[in-house]
Design a protein around this motif. Structure first.
Motif, short mmCIF file in Angstrom:
data_model
loop_
_atom_site.label_atom_id
_atom_site.label_comp_id
_atom_site.label_asym_id
_atom_site.label_seq_id
_atom_site.Cartn_x
_atom_site.Cartn_y
_atom_site.Cartn_z
N ARG A 1 1.04 -1.17 -0.23
CA ARG A 1 -0.10 -0.21 -0.13
C ARG A 1 0.91 1.35 -0.11
N LEU A 2 1.53 1.00 0.66
CA LEU A 2 2.72 2.55 1.23
C LEU A 2 3.60 2.69 -0.33
N LEU A 3 4.00 1.98 -0.43
CA LEU A 3 4.69 1.80 -1.88
C LEU A 3 3.66 2.34 -3.27
N LEU B 1 2.94 6.00 -2.75
CA LEU B 1 3.79 6.74 -3.17
C LEU B 1 4.06 6.81 -4.59
N ALA C 1 1.45 9.12 -5.88
CA ALA C 1 1.26 10.95 -5.27
C ALA C 1 1.93 11.25 -6.78
N ALA C 2 3.56 10.93 -6.23
CA ALA C 2 4.68 11.18 -7.38
C ALA C 2 3.74 11.17 -9.08
N LEU D 1 1.02 11.42 -9.71
CA LEU D 1 -0.50 13.00 -10.26
C LEU D 1 1.32 14.49 -10.18
N SER D 2 2.16 14.44 -8.86
CA SER D 2 2.57 15.51 -9.14
C SER D 2 2.73 16.02 -10.26
N GLN E 1 11.63 8.34 -10.54
CA GLN E 1 10.62 8.36 -9.22
C GLN E 1 10.83 7.31 -8.27
N VAL F 1 13.82 5.77 -7.03
CA VAL F 1 14.53 5.94 -6.25
C VAL F 1 13.09 5.33 -5.21
N ILE F 2 11.93 4.81 -5.47
CA ILE F 2 10.98 4.20 -4.52
C ILE F 2 10.91 2.37 -3.99
N TRP G 1 -3.63 23.57 -8.40
CA TRP G 1 -3.81 22.73 -9.17
C TRP G 1 -3.75 23.51 -10.26
N LEU H 1 15.46 15.49 -7.54
CA LEU H 1 13.86 14.65 -7.31
C LEU H 1 14.03 14.17 -5.86
N LEU I 1 9.89 14.65 -3.83
CA LEU I 1 8.99 13.21 -3.66
C LEU I 1 9.03 14.00 -2.24
N ALA J 1 5.88 15.68 -2.29
CA ALA J 1 5.08 15.37 -2.54
C ALA J 1 4.20 14.06 -1.49
N VAL K 1 11.57 4.47 3.08
CA VAL K 1 11.20 4.24 1.46
C VAL K 1 12.56 5.48 0.56
N ILE K 2 11.62 6.55 0.13
CA ILE K 2 12.62 7.84 0.01
C ILE K 2 13.51 7.63 0.04
#
Lengths: 221, 221
Positions: free
Chosen positions: A175-177, A180, A183-184, A186-187, A209, A212-213, B134, B176, B180, B183, B212-213
């Protein structure tokens, strides 16, 4: 109402298969509803949410505003119905794109690149939707989470499969991954909106992104 | 105008130190401007952006709406000025919090936890600001990026220092990673708004996200 909209979005033939169950009056109602949705979709895509009026949507559908209001309480409900159809369809596109790759990274990038390709032409609409998502009644937020699920579930399912198949660590937080990554993803639309980023720039950024994640979640080979 | 607002936000004494350079009329204008800003800040915090009217802001400042309009073109400009002051002040808070820790992870979490603590009471305002971000003219977006810099720069500086000091890999992409983290930090406000998350839940989530990041960027010990 929602069921009809979602079914037809996923596979138009299903609606036809169910048609015999509807009497003539009901079938006409379904067709009218779909005409309104299609006209609304075209106008929202062209103008964005605020400037699209019910009057012009009715005009586009070739009917009276009264006929529109017989199907939808207001513009917000109409917009939600369009969005729900679009997101269901987009989810199918993402799922097909993900299936064309084998690695977790490849599947996620294929899916989300397809998402950019399927939405960037309607950037003002995406911006309006995300803006709304920050400031709406809780009930509307919950309906939107349900509507966006066909899209977000693709990323979550890929990550989940990656854990199951051993490409990702067994203790990875799916869920966390997924959240993230989403969110990236979308941003980056803000870079498209304000910095004029094109598809290639969005894809390149997303790739970095996602790398990295996922970096800490990859199982040691 | 912006310079005065930012200077006074960073250190009120600087404005006083500069006061002798202003004649009586100019000094009165600065005080009036600040009174309007303070009244607007109170009302925005209490009601959010939309329901706060210039009439009520003027009332709160004990002056006429004409006096408000002599200082600010419209509510949007007034809001931007309040926000610019607030973000400069928030940036100082974050910087101080970051300085209390030594590891990259510790400094980032201290800073962003301080950010939640300093803003969660004004959640509707945060939501309104992000929603606006936005969907605003490019010029407004560029002004907002400048205004948010005191906050985002804290994270970027911590990551940069981590690379310089060898805690993070030499090839880590500072921009980066910072973007992240920011965000992820921002996305959590939606959980506060719609899922009723409290400070502890936000902090716990942020901690997991930052781990995570940073996972792939940590230099091998």
């Amino acid at each position: 109402m929602r069921d009809i909209a979602q079914t037809s979005a996923l596979d138009p033939s299903e609606t036809e298969a169910e048609a015999p169950r509807l009497n003539r009056r009901q079938a006409a109602k379904v067709r009218t509803r779909q005409k309104v949705l299609d006209a609304a979709r075209a106008l929202f895509a062209e103008r964005g949410y605020e400037p699209a009026t019910i009057r012009d949507i009715a005009k586009g559908a070739g009917m009276s505003t009264g006929a529109v209001f017989a199907n939808f309480q207001d513009k917000a409900e109409l917009f939600e119905a369009v969005l729900t159809e679009d997101l269901a369809r987009l989810g199918e596109t993402l799922r097909a794109a993900a299936a064309s790759e084998s690695s977790v990274r490849g599947r996620i990038l294929a899916a989300l690149t397809a998402a950019y390709h399927g939405t960037l032409e309607q950037l003002p609409l995406v911006q309006a939707v995300v803006a709304r998502s920050w400031f709406q009644p809780v009930a509307a937020e919950m309906r939107m989470r349900e509507a966006i699920k066909p899209v977000t579930a693709v990323v979550a399912d890929v990550v989940q499969a990656g854990v199951r198949e051993g490409e990702l660590r067994q203790d990875a937080d799916v869920r966390l991954l997924s959240d993230l990554i989403y969110a990236a993803f979308l941003s980056n639309y803000r870079r498209a909106a304000y910095d004029g980023w094109n598809m290639e720039q969005l894809d390149a950024q997303l790739q970095k992104q996602v790398d990295v994640i996922l970096a800490g979640a990859l199982a040691r080979q």
